[in-house]
Design a protein around this motif. Sequence first.
Motif, PDB file in Angstrom:
ATOM      1  N   GLU A   4      89.938 -29.323  41.931  1.00 44.48           N
ATOM      2  CA  GLU A   4      88.616 -29.836  41.577  1.00 44.48           C
ATOM      3  C   GLU A   4      88.706 -30.868  40.455  1.00 44.48           C
ATOM      4  O   GLU A   4      88.027 -31.884  40.495  1.00 44.48           O
ATOM      5  N   LEU A   5      89.555 -30.611  39.451  1.00 47.75           N
ATOM      6  CA  LEU A   5      89.715 -31.574  38.364  1.00 47.75           C
ATOM      7  C   LEU A   5      90.299 -32.896  38.861  1.00 47.75           C
ATOM      8  O   LEU A   5      89.872 -33.960  38.443  1.00 47.75           O
ATOM      9  N   GLN A   6      91.236 -32.805  39.780  1.00 46.54           N
ATOM     10  CA  GLN A   6      91.838 -34.024  40.324  1.00 46.54           C
ATOM     11  C   GLN A   6      90.821 -34.831  41.120  1.00 46.54           C
ATOM     12  O   GLN A   6      90.849 -36.055  41.104  1.00 46.54           O
ATOM     13  N   SER A   7      89.920 -34.167  41.782  1.00 52.43           N
ATOM     14  CA  SER A   7      88.913 -34.883  42.584  1.00 52.43           C
ATOM     15  C   SER A   7      87.910 -35.616  41.702  1.00 52.43           C
ATOM     16  O   SER A   7      87.239 -36.541  42.154  1.00 52.43           O
ATOM     17  N   LEU A   8      87.809 -35.235  40.440  1.00 51.03           N
ATOM     18  CA  LEU A   8      86.857 -35.867  39.523  1.00 51.03           C
ATOM     19  C   LEU A   8      87.429 -37.121  38.871  1.00 51.03           C
ATOM     20  O   LEU A   8      86.713 -37.858  38.214  1.00 51.03           O
ATOM     21  N   ARG A   9      88.697 -37.385  39.053  1.00 50.21           N
ATOM     22  CA  ARG A   9      89.312 -38.553  38.405  1.00 50.21           C
ATOM     23  C   ARG A   9      88.968 -39.823  39.110  1.00 50.21           C
ATOM     24  O   ARG A   9      88.665 -39.972  40.194  1.00 50.21           O
TER      25      ARG A   9
ATOM     26  N   ASP B 100      77.175 -45.785  24.871  1.00 51.64           N
ATOM     27  CA  ASP B 100      76.310 -46.771  25.528  1.00 51.64           C
ATOM     28  C   ASP B 100      77.041 -47.547  26.616  1.00 51.64           C
ATOM     29  O   ASP B 100      76.447 -47.917  27.619  1.00 51.64           O
ATOM     30  N   ASP B 101      78.344 -47.786  26.408  1.00 51.11           N
ATOM     31  CA  ASP B 101      79.094 -48.594  27.373  1.00 51.11           C
ATOM     32  C   ASP B 101      79.849 -47.761  28.412  1.00 51.11           C
ATOM     33  O   ASP B 101      80.700 -48.272  29.124  1.00 51.11           O
ATOM     34  N   ALA B 102      79.528 -46.491  28.518  1.00 47.88           N
ATOM     35  CA  ALA B 102      80.196 -45.630  29.501  1.00 47.88           C
ATOM     36  C   ALA B 102      79.855 -46.094  30.915  1.00 47.88           C
ATOM     37  O   ALA B 102      78.703 -46.399  31.218  1.00 47.88           O
ATOM     38  N   THR B 103      80.860 -46.157  31.756  1.00 44.85           N
ATOM     39  CA  THR B 103      80.628 -46.553  33.138  1.00 44.85           C
ATOM     40  C   THR B 103      79.982 -45.408  33.910  1.00 44.85           C
ATOM     41  O   THR B 103      80.041 -44.249  33.490  1.00 44.85           O
ATOM     42  N   GLN B 104      79.428 -45.739  35.023  1.00 47.39           N
ATOM     43  CA  GLN B 104      78.820 -44.715  35.864  1.00 47.39           C
ATOM     44  C   GLN B 104      79.875 -43.728  36.352  1.00 47.39           C
ATOM     45  O   GLN B 104      79.609 -42.545  36.492  1.00 47.39           O
ATOM     46  N   ALA B 105      81.081 -44.203  36.584  1.00 47.85           N
ATOM     47  CA  ALA B 105      82.165 -43.319  37.031  1.00 47.85           C
ATOM     48  C   ALA B 105      82.479 -42.265  35.972  1.00 47.85           C
ATOM     49  O   ALA B 105      82.701 -41.095  36.296  1.00 47.85           O
ATOM     50  N   VAL B 106      82.483 -42.667  34.707  1.00 48.26           N
ATOM     51  CA  VAL B 106      82.728 -41.718  33.612  1.00 48.26           C
ATOM     52  C   VAL B 106      81.595 -40.704  33.549  1.00 48.26           C
ATOM     53  O   VAL B 106      81.825 -39.498  33.426  1.00 48.26           O
ATOM     54  N   LYS B 107      80.380 -41.177  33.645  1.00 46.81           N
ATOM     55  CA  LYS B 107      79.221 -40.282  33.613  1.00 46.81           C
ATOM     56  C   LYS B 107      79.248 -39.307  34.784  1.00 46.81           C
ATOM     57  O   LYS B 107      78.957 -38.113  34.624  1.00 46.81           O
ATOM     58  N   ASN B 108      79.608 -39.798  35.968  1.00 49.16           N
ATOM     59  CA  ASN B 108      79.683 -38.935  37.156  1.00 49.16           C
ATOM     60  C   ASN B 108      80.790 -37.887  37.021  1.00 49.16           C
ATOM     61  O   ASN B 108      80.600 -36.735  37.407  1.00 49.16           O
TER      62      ASN B 108
END
Length: 90
Positions: free
Chosen positions: A85-90, A22-30
């Motif tokens: 690609e993984l680095q760009s998602l951080r 529930d408390d996940a940030t939008q950045a984590v979700k993205n």
Amino acid sequence: MDPIVTSLVNAVAAGAVSAFKDDATQAVKNAYAGIKALITGKYQGATSSLVLLEEKPASDPRKATLAEVLEDAGAQHRSEEHTSELQSLR
């Protein structure tokens, strides 16, 4: 297991735990949506294994199944591309 495949599988497992809180940030979700899109876009056969891992992200057998699917599809041969690609998602 190949290191890049391990990274992909661990990213899915960690993201499945974090992104659905529930408390996940939008950045984590993205970031989680990005890793899912990466895998399902390049490895369409991995979708069902990914969904199963989402349901039980701590399950080692489900992690192993996704890893096997990714290795069978040749993900380990695209390590440079996936690392970027993984680095760009951080």
